[in-house]
Design a protein around this motif. Structure first.
Motif, PDB file in Angstrom:
ATOM      1  N   ALA A   1       0.832  -1.209   0.000  1.00 12.69           N
ATOM      2  CA  ALA A   1       0.000   0.000   0.000  1.00 12.69           C
ATOM      3  C   ALA A   1       0.862   1.253   0.000  1.00 12.69           C
ATOM      4  CB  ALA A   1      -0.930  -0.004   1.209  1.00 12.69           C
TER       5      ALA A   1
ATOM      6  N   ARG B   1       2.532   1.613  -3.475  1.00 14.46           N
ATOM      7  CA  ARG B   1       1.649   2.056  -4.553  1.00 14.46           C
ATOM      8  C   ARG B   1       1.140   3.476  -4.352  1.00 14.46           C
ATOM      9  NH1 ARG B   1      -1.824  -3.622  -5.281  1.00 14.46           N
ATOM     10  NH2 ARG B   1      -0.489  -4.486  -6.927  1.00 14.46           N
ATOM     11  N   SER B   2       0.960   3.885  -3.114  1.00 12.35           N
ATOM     12  CA  SER B   2       0.392   5.215  -2.862  1.00 12.35           C
ATOM     13  C   SER B   2       1.438   6.302  -2.730  1.00 12.35           C
ATOM     14  CB  SER B   2      -0.465   5.189  -1.595  1.00 12.35           C
ATOM     15  OG  SER B   2       0.339   4.936  -0.444  1.00 12.35           O
TER      16      SER B   2
ATOM     17  N   ALA C   1      -1.156   8.196   2.953  1.00 11.49           N
ATOM     18  CA  ALA C   1      -2.106   7.693   1.955  1.00 11.49           C
ATOM     19  C   ALA C   1      -2.364   6.208   2.157  1.00 11.49           C
ATOM     20  CB  ALA C   1      -1.567   7.956   0.554  1.00 11.49           C
ATOM     21  N   ALA C   2      -1.311   5.457   2.481  1.00  6.59           N
ATOM     22  CA  ALA C   2      -1.482   4.025   2.712  1.00  6.59           C
ATOM     23  C   ALA C   2      -2.373   3.773   3.921  1.00  6.59           C
ATOM     24  CB  ALA C   2      -0.118   3.364   2.910  1.00  6.59           C
TER      25      ALA C   2
ATOM     26  N   LEU D   1      -5.910   4.029   2.868  1.00  5.83           N
ATOM     27  CA  LEU D   1      -6.353   2.888   2.072  1.00  5.83           C
ATOM     28  C   LEU D   1      -6.603   1.652   2.933  1.00  5.83           C
ATOM     29  CD1 LEU D   1      -3.905   3.225  -0.974  1.00  5.83           C
ATOM     30  CD2 LEU D   1      -6.357   3.665  -0.992  1.00  5.83           C
TER      31      LEU D   1
ATOM     32  N   ARG E   1      -9.752  -0.248  -5.087  1.00  8.64           N
ATOM     33  CA  ARG E   1      -8.477  -0.689  -4.561  1.00  8.64           C
ATOM     34  C   ARG E   1      -7.295  -0.053  -5.296  1.00  8.64           C
ATOM     35  NH1 ARG E   1      -5.233  -4.120  -6.607  1.00  8.64           N
ATOM     36  NH2 ARG E   1      -6.801  -4.905  -8.039  1.00  8.64           N
TER      37      ARG E   1
ATOM     38  N   ALA F   1      -4.528   2.152  -6.859  1.00  5.88           N
ATOM     39  CA  ALA F   1      -3.990   3.448  -6.466  1.00  5.88           C
ATOM     40  C   ALA F   1      -4.117   4.439  -7.619  1.00  5.88           C
ATOM     41  CB  ALA F   1      -2.519   3.292  -6.068  1.00  5.88           C
TER      42      ALA F   1
ATOM     43  N   ASP G   1       4.146   9.250 -11.023  1.00  6.45           N
ATOM     44  CA  ASP G   1       4.362   8.018 -11.779  1.00  6.45           C
ATOM     45  C   ASP G   1       4.882   8.317 -13.176  1.00  6.45           C
ATOM     46  OD1 ASP G   1       3.300   6.132  -9.803  1.00  6.45           O
ATOM     47  OD2 ASP G   1       1.363   7.080 -10.226  1.00  6.45           O
TER      48      ASP G   1
ATOM     49  N   ASN H   1       1.489  -0.636 -10.041  1.00  3.91           N
ATOM     50  CA  ASN H   1       0.117  -0.283 -10.389  1.00  3.91           C
ATOM     51  C   ASN H   1      -0.079  -0.461 -11.891  1.00  3.91           C
ATOM     52  OD1 ASN H   1      -2.380   0.826 -10.796  1.00  3.91           O
ATOM     53  ND2 ASN H   1      -1.930   2.792  -9.829  1.00  3.91           N
TER      54      ASN H   1
END
Length: 322
Positions: free
Chosen positions: A37, A40-41, A46-47, A50, A114, A116, A165, A305
């Protein structure tokens, strides 16, 4: 190899996982889910949102995993975290099994919730006029997007640190920290409203840049970067004048010039509609207009992701027609 838990207890390694250094490691699924998490975040906060955990709990779990693996997984930044090479390797090995396990247990019944968000950054004008319309089908399909406008150099620094990203850059990134592919070529054109062509007549073609001395120059920065480049490439000389109006957004420059405020140099894609309608006219038509290539940059390695791949592939496809 034996590991020590945060409270000092030791235990035999469980089968099923391999630590980044190559040895076996404890398969604590909660720690691995938290790790994924964060990976990805891009941040502990942020994790936590989630996962439905507190931020201190996420921090504690990541530190525990780092102690178990004996390697640093994230570089702490002023805003968020950046995965280390060890984290990239670990994510590549655990992401698919964890996602499959979540699917088997019904935890990802709604994958759109789910996944991200994909963090994409680039020039504001290109994002708004080309990129966002191209990505509309992905948004409808459930891909979450976080768009950040800005200048190329700071955006590339933020890409290296893990904040974004993908970044659309106005020049090819240097070094091995980033990979990039050409996205589109933008042609620059010297334009003004029709009222100025009536004032100038044929003088721009006959006298070159000297004919424009009486016309206000509109640009997006005091150092006139686009106009100076046009002058060097087309007229072979230095642009030695100041702007009458500066607007830190090329869409504002376009609006001012279309209203008759003066002349400017713009990317053709941005003013194509105005040129087609006659709201703007080209003041000069060189055989070899200046061209700049925009690049789509990301950090090396396959992203955890999959939506990042979808955004990248769609942009590359759309860029062929821009």
């Amino acid at each position: 190899m034996r590991h020590t838990d945060p409270d000092g207890a030791t235990g035999a390694p469980r089968p099923g996982t391999t630590a980044p250094g190559g040895g076996a490691g404890p398969a604590d699924l909660n720690l691995l889910r938290t790790f994924l998490a964060v990976y990805r975040s891009g941040s502990f906060t942020a994790a936590a949102g989630l996962l439905g955990l507190s931020q201190p709990t996420v921090t504690t779990q990541i530190r525990s995993l780092e102690r178990q693996t004996g390697r640093e997984l994230f570089e702490r930044l002023p805003r968020g975290v950046a995965p280390t090479s060890v984290a990239h390797d670990l994510a590549a090995r655990v992401a698919a099994p964890l996602d499959a396990l979540a699917g088997a247990t019904g935890q990802d019944a709604e994958p759109r919730e789910r996944a991200a968000p994909v963090h994409l950054a680039g020039p504001a004008e290109l994002l708004c006029t080309r990129v966002l319309p191209a990505l509309a089908p992905l948004a409808v399909d459930g891909v979450r997007l976080r768009i950040t406008p800005g200048l190329t150099e700071p955006l590339l620094d933020e890409l290296r640190s893990g904040r974004h990203d993908l970044v659309i850059a106005t020049y090819r990134p240097r070094g091995r920290a980033l990979t990039s592919v050409p996205l589109m070529d933008e042609e620059f054109v010297l334009v003004a409203a029709p009222v100025w062509t009536e004032f100038l007549g044929e003088r721009p073609a006959e006298r070159g840049p000297a004919a424009l001395h009486a016309v206000p120059l509109i640009t997006y920065a005091e150092d006139l970067p686009i106009a100076r480049r046009y002058w060097r490439h087309v007229f072979g000389g230095r642009l030695s004048r100041s702007a009458a109006v500066t607007v830190p957004d090329l869409r504002g420059v376009l609006a001012a010039v279309t209203a008759g405020a003066g002349f400017t140099v713009l990317p053709r894609y941005l003013c194509a509609a105005e040129l087609a309608s006659g709201a703007l006219v080209p003041l000069h038509l060189p055989d070899d207009p200046p061209i700049n290539t925009a690049y789509l940059a990301q950090r090396p390695g396959r992203p955890a992701n999959p939506d990042v791949d979808r955004v990248r592939d769609l942009l590359v496809e759309a860029g062929r027609s821009w």
